[in-house]
Write a protein that holds these residues in place. Sequence first.
Motif, short mmCIF file in Angstrom:
data_model
loop_
_atom_site.label_atom_id
_atom_site.label_comp_id
_atom_site.label_asym_id
_atom_site.label_seq_id
_atom_site.Cartn_x
_atom_site.Cartn_y
_atom_site.Cartn_z
N LYS A 112 60.12 -20.75 37.24
CA LYS A 112 58.81 -20.23 36.87
C LYS A 112 57.68 -21.26 36.93
CE LYS A 112 56.48 -17.73 33.13
NZ LYS A 112 56.66 -17.15 31.76
N GLU A 113 57.86 -22.38 36.28
CA GLU A 113 56.79 -23.38 36.20
C GLU A 113 56.63 -24.18 37.48
OE1 GLU A 113 58.67 -23.00 32.07
OE2 GLU A 113 59.34 -23.08 34.15
N CYS A 114 57.57 -24.04 38.39
CA CYS A 114 57.61 -24.89 39.58
C CYS A 114 57.25 -24.15 40.86
CB CYS A 114 59.00 -25.52 39.71
SG CYS A 114 59.44 -26.56 38.31
N VAL A 115 56.56 -23.03 40.71
CA VAL A 115 56.11 -22.25 41.87
C VAL A 115 54.59 -22.14 41.80
CG1 VAL A 115 56.14 -19.99 42.97
CG2 VAL A 115 58.25 -20.95 42.04
N GLY A 116 53.91 -22.44 42.91
CA GLY A 116 52.46 -22.42 42.92
C GLY A 116 51.88 -21.70 44.12
N ASP A 117 50.55 -21.70 44.16
CA ASP A 117 49.82 -21.05 45.24
C ASP A 117 48.39 -21.57 45.17
OD1 ASP A 117 48.78 -19.02 47.18
OD2 ASP A 117 50.71 -18.05 46.78
N ARG A 118 47.57 -21.11 46.08
CA ARG A 118 46.15 -21.50 46.02
C ARG A 118 45.38 -20.70 44.97
NH1 ARG A 118 47.93 -22.90 51.01
NH2 ARG A 118 48.35 -20.75 51.63
N ILE A 119 45.85 -19.50 44.68
CA ILE A 119 45.21 -18.63 43.71
C ILE A 119 46.22 -18.33 42.59
CG2 ILE A 119 44.13 -16.37 43.35
CD1 ILE A 119 43.36 -16.43 46.32
N PRO A 120 45.90 -18.65 41.34
CA PRO A 120 46.86 -18.45 40.25
C PRO A 120 47.40 -17.03 40.16
CG PRO A 120 45.03 -19.80 39.49
CD PRO A 120 44.68 -19.33 40.88
N ALA A 121 46.55 -16.03 40.36
CA ALA A 121 47.01 -14.65 40.26
C ALA A 121 48.10 -14.33 41.27
CB ALA A 121 45.82 -13.69 40.43
N ALA A 122 48.09 -15.02 42.41
CA ALA A 122 49.13 -14.79 43.42
C ALA A 122 50.49 -15.23 42.90
CB ALA A 122 48.78 -15.54 44.71
N VAL A 123 50.52 -16.30 42.12
CA VAL A 123 51.77 -16.76 41.52
C VAL A 123 52.28 -15.71 40.54
CG1 VAL A 123 52.88 -18.56 40.16
CG2 VAL A 123 51.05 -19.16 41.75
N GLN A 124 51.38 -15.26 39.69
CA GLN A 124 51.75 -14.29 38.66
C GLN A 124 52.32 -13.02 39.27
OE1 GLN A 124 48.45 -13.50 36.11
NE2 GLN A 124 49.69 -12.70 34.44
N TYR A 125 51.63 -12.47 40.26
CA TYR A 125 52.11 -11.23 40.88
C TYR A 125 53.46 -11.42 41.56
CZ TYR A 125 53.04 -7.50 44.05
OH TYR A 125 53.69 -6.51 44.72
N ASN A 126 53.58 -12.47 42.37
CA ASN A 126 54.80 -12.64 43.16
C ASN A 126 56.00 -12.97 42.30
OD1 ASN A 126 54.40 -12.43 46.27
ND2 ASN A 126 52.52 -13.36 45.48
N LEU A 127 55.83 -13.73 41.22
CA LEU A 127 56.97 -13.97 40.33
C LEU A 127 57.40 -12.67 39.65
CD1 LEU A 127 56.19 -17.43 38.66
CD2 LEU A 127 57.81 -16.91 40.50
N PHE A 128 56.42 -11.84 39.28
CA PHE A 128 56.76 -10.54 38.71
C PHE A 128 57.58 -9.72 39.71
CE2 PHE A 128 55.59 -6.05 38.94
CZ PHE A 128 56.14 -5.58 37.75
#
Length: 242
Positions: free
Chosen positions: A199-215
């Motif tokens: 969870k904490e070790c996955v990123g993106d250029r836009i924070p919301a993209a991380v949130q959606y894709n991890l979900f």
Amino acid sequence: MSVDPMTQDWSEVEAALEKAFSAAMQLYTERGFAGQFGFGRRPAVVTIDLANAWTRPGNVFTCDQRKMNEEIIPGVQRLQKAARANGHPVIHVTTAYQNTNPKDPNSDLGIWPAKSPLLEMKQSDDNELWKIDSRIAPIDGERVIIKKNASGFAGTDLHNYLTSIGVDTVLITGVTASCCVRATVQDALANGFRPVAVKECVGDRIPAAVQYNLFDINAKLGDVRTVDECVDYLSTINMRNI
């Protein structure tokens, strides 16, 4: 006046998504989604595109620097330390191209340049962009795999290597959540591994993209586990009877 998505406040968007995902997860679980693969017997830590082009500021691929510096790099350091101390493989995957002339029929770029500024990713000694960030650099003997597509599995020997050393669980870290990490999770599942996005070790250029894709990964493609859970797993799996 345009807003820089790399510096704007995404907290309201993230809060709205969190509320929406809570309701969506109820729907998924009621229909039998969002089960858990669980941890297996033999893990490996795989970093996806944690190279300077993505981890450092000022590049076309640069990802959210707050998360990179405060969560991703420290989290990956913890995972690497636990894996190395307990004899688990650490694998580094990056993106690079030998021939970045899109007009040359011998180029290994494919049609990617139509969508992405990959001309920057020339595989040469004097180009630091494709090289793994020094804060989480490979140690002697660790595999560095160069990919040319989104997934760490596509066109590489990652599948064969993991199979040859008996790995059944892949702890996946890196960027971006919306493309290369997601594609790697999906291919890990397709190839018979237990994919875990840390969870904490996955990123993106836009924070919301991380949130959606991890979900979405957690709902359909893999497990999403915290770095604390993964470090504990790496540190104790050799002592368990699974």
